[in-house]
Design a protein around this motif. Structure first.
Motif, short mmCIF file in Angstrom:
data_model
loop_
_atom_site.label_atom_id
_atom_site.label_comp_id
_atom_site.label_asym_id
_atom_site.label_seq_id
_atom_site.Cartn_x
_atom_site.Cartn_y
_atom_site.Cartn_z
N THR A 103 -9.03 4.27 -2.95
CA THR A 103 -8.85 3.92 -4.36
C THR A 103 -10.14 4.08 -5.15
O THR A 103 -10.11 4.44 -6.33
CB THR A 103 -8.31 2.49 -4.52
OG1 THR A 103 -9.09 1.59 -3.74
CG2 THR A 103 -6.87 2.39 -4.09
N CYS A 144 -1.54 6.65 3.30
CA CYS A 144 -0.31 5.90 3.51
C CYS A 144 0.13 6.02 4.98
O CYS A 144 0.42 5.01 5.64
CB CYS A 144 0.76 6.46 2.59
SG CYS A 144 2.12 5.36 2.30
N CYS A 189 -8.41 1.54 2.42
CA CYS A 189 -7.68 1.31 1.18
C CYS A 189 -8.66 1.17 0.01
O CYS A 189 -8.42 1.68 -1.09
CB CYS A 189 -6.80 0.07 1.30
SG CYS A 189 -5.62 0.17 2.67
N SER A 225 -3.24 10.31 -0.94
CA SER A 225 -2.23 9.25 -0.87
C SER A 225 -1.32 9.43 0.34
O SER A 225 -0.98 8.47 1.02
CB SER A 225 -1.40 9.23 -2.16
OG SER A 225 -2.14 8.68 -3.22
N HIS A 230 -10.43 7.80 -5.86
CA HIS A 230 -9.40 8.14 -6.83
C HIS A 230 -9.79 7.62 -8.21
O HIS A 230 -9.65 8.32 -9.22
CB HIS A 230 -8.07 7.53 -6.39
CG HIS A 230 -6.89 8.01 -7.15
ND1 HIS A 230 -5.60 7.61 -6.85
CD2 HIS A 230 -6.78 8.82 -8.23
CE1 HIS A 230 -4.76 8.18 -7.70
NE2 HIS A 230 -5.45 8.91 -8.55
N ASN A 286 1.03 4.03 -3.06
CA ASN A 286 0.74 5.44 -2.80
C ASN A 286 1.93 6.34 -3.09
O ASN A 286 1.77 7.44 -3.63
CB ASN A 286 0.28 5.63 -1.35
CG ASN A 286 -1.19 5.31 -1.18
OD1 ASN A 286 -2.05 6.09 -1.56
ND2 ASN A 286 -1.48 4.13 -0.65
N TRP A 340 0.84 -1.20 0.00
CA TRP A 340 0.00 0.00 0.00
C TRP A 340 0.88 1.25 0.00
O TRP A 340 0.59 2.23 -0.69
CB TRP A 340 -0.91 -0.03 1.22
CG TRP A 340 -1.78 1.17 1.42
CD1 TRP A 340 -1.70 2.06 2.45
CD2 TRP A 340 -2.88 1.60 0.60
NE1 TRP A 340 -2.67 3.03 2.32
CE2 TRP A 340 -3.41 2.77 1.20
CE3 TRP A 340 -3.45 1.11 -0.56
CZ2 TRP A 340 -4.49 3.46 0.66
CZ3 TRP A 340 -4.53 1.80 -1.11
CH2 TRP A 340 -5.04 2.95 -0.50
N HIS A 398 -5.53 14.21 -4.93
CA HIS A 398 -5.10 12.81 -4.95
C HIS A 398 -3.77 12.64 -4.22
O HIS A 398 -3.55 11.64 -3.52
CB HIS A 398 -4.97 12.30 -6.39
CG HIS A 398 -6.25 12.33 -7.14
ND1 HIS A 398 -6.33 12.25 -8.51
CD2 HIS A 398 -7.54 12.42 -6.70
CE1 HIS A 398 -7.59 12.30 -8.89
NE2 HIS A 398 -8.34 12.41 -7.81
N THR A 444 2.17 6.70 -6.73
CA THR A 444 1.07 7.59 -7.15
C THR A 444 1.44 9.05 -6.91
O THR A 444 1.20 9.91 -7.77
CB THR A 444 -0.22 7.25 -6.37
OG1 THR A 444 -0.65 5.93 -6.71
CG2 THR A 444 -1.33 8.24 -6.69
#
Length: 301
Positions: free
Chosen positions: A208, A136, A204, A132, A211, A82, A78, A128, A85
């Motif tokens: 997502t 995270c 999680c 993240s 997003h 992230n 994860w 975003h 990302t």
């Protein structure tokens, strides 16, 4: 450009850009109240990542690893997702948005519409990035894990090298756009898996899912912006754009084993060296290449 392909006329492009902008006003996460992570129940028994997305999931050493080690690896997966990302949003998508906002295609009759949708996308990317970062750190805090510090993602390094090797400004500009356009298309495939998986940690799944909803729109935004860019390109420039997008698909799907080496060290994974060595030969890029080919065909390259 294919002889059978007809670039949409300017009025149709403008109409679609306006529709996408209207959709953004109603659906984009940045225009809604933000998810409060503290309101979501944290389940210590749930995985923080989808096992189907791990490049080494079929390796015997992974299957036989202690459950505690595997649980830590899911949490760090994860973290890798992230962190990558964040780099994509900051170093790839944001500069491409800024290019169009600052200097839209010279001959485009849709100058204002292009600036409008790309400034909306830029706002999304900032959110975003924040999502993240927060999601995270939330997992690191709940799992009591040392945060992953990793800066050497292959996609980011390759883009940097590509730009450094450009000999003309048109190459640099097309490189920035091609990598961003491909990335915005490809990330929807990746997000879809976790966005639809309710067996993983709820935060999680929710992060997502939110997003993914934005990125599905972004894929269309970049495609329609591409129409106005492709319209005025010569054959050599079109080939350059196509080749760069396909290469992006290859790098986007990279297993990022450097990051996994770090994770295995932090997690105490047995036989880490063997897993890394044998996973280097496995890269499931076909699903990404299919998506890249689809968008390339859609914009007439």
């Amino acid at each position: 450009m294919s002889a059978e392909f007809a670039v949409p006329d300017s009025e149709n492009v403008a109409l679609m850009l306006k529709k996408l902008s209207a959709l953004w006003k109603n659906r984009a996460a940045v225009n809604k109240s933000q998810l409060e992570y503290s309101d979501l129940e944290f389940d210590h028994t749930k995985k923080d990542f989808c096992e189907s997305l791990l490049p080494f999931r079929q390796h015997d050493a992974w299957k036989e690893a202690p459950e505690e080690v595997k649980a830590n690896c899911f949490s760090y997966a994860w973290g890798i997702y992230n962190l990558k990302t964040i780099y994509i949003e900051c170093d790839i998508v944001t500069p491409a948005c800024e290019d169009i906002i600052k200097c839209p295609p010279v001959n485009s009759p849709n100058r204002a519409d292009l600036q409008d949708v790309m400034s909306e996308a830029l706002l999304d990317e900032a959110l975003h990035t924040r999502m993240s970062v927060m999601a995270c750190n939330y997992i690191y805090d709940r799992r009591k894990l040392e945060p992953l510090n990793y800066t050497d993602f292959n996609l980011i390094n390759w883009r940097r090298e590509m730009l450094a090797g450009c000999s003309a400004e048109w190459q640099r500009r097309l490189t920035r756009f091609a990598v961003a356009c491909a990335s915005e298309t490809l990330i929807t495939d990746y997000l879809k898996v976790m966005a639809e998986d309710r067996s993983i940690q709820r935060i999680c799944h929710e992060v997502t899912r939110v997003h993914a909803e934005d990125e599905w729109s972004h894929s269309s935004v970049f495609s329609y912006v591409a129409y106005d860019i492709v319209r005025d390109l010569g054959s050599a420039e079109r080939k350059y754009l196509r080749d760069t997008m396909l290469k992006t698909a290859d790098l986007f799907a990279d297993n990022e084993l450097g990051a996994w080496e770090t994770v295995f060290r932090l997690s105490g994974m047995p036989y880490a060296r063997e897993i890394i060595s044998e996973t280097e030969r496995c890269n499931e890029i076909n699903i990404y290449l299919d998506s890249a080919e689809t968008v390339i065909s859609r914009i007439g390259l």
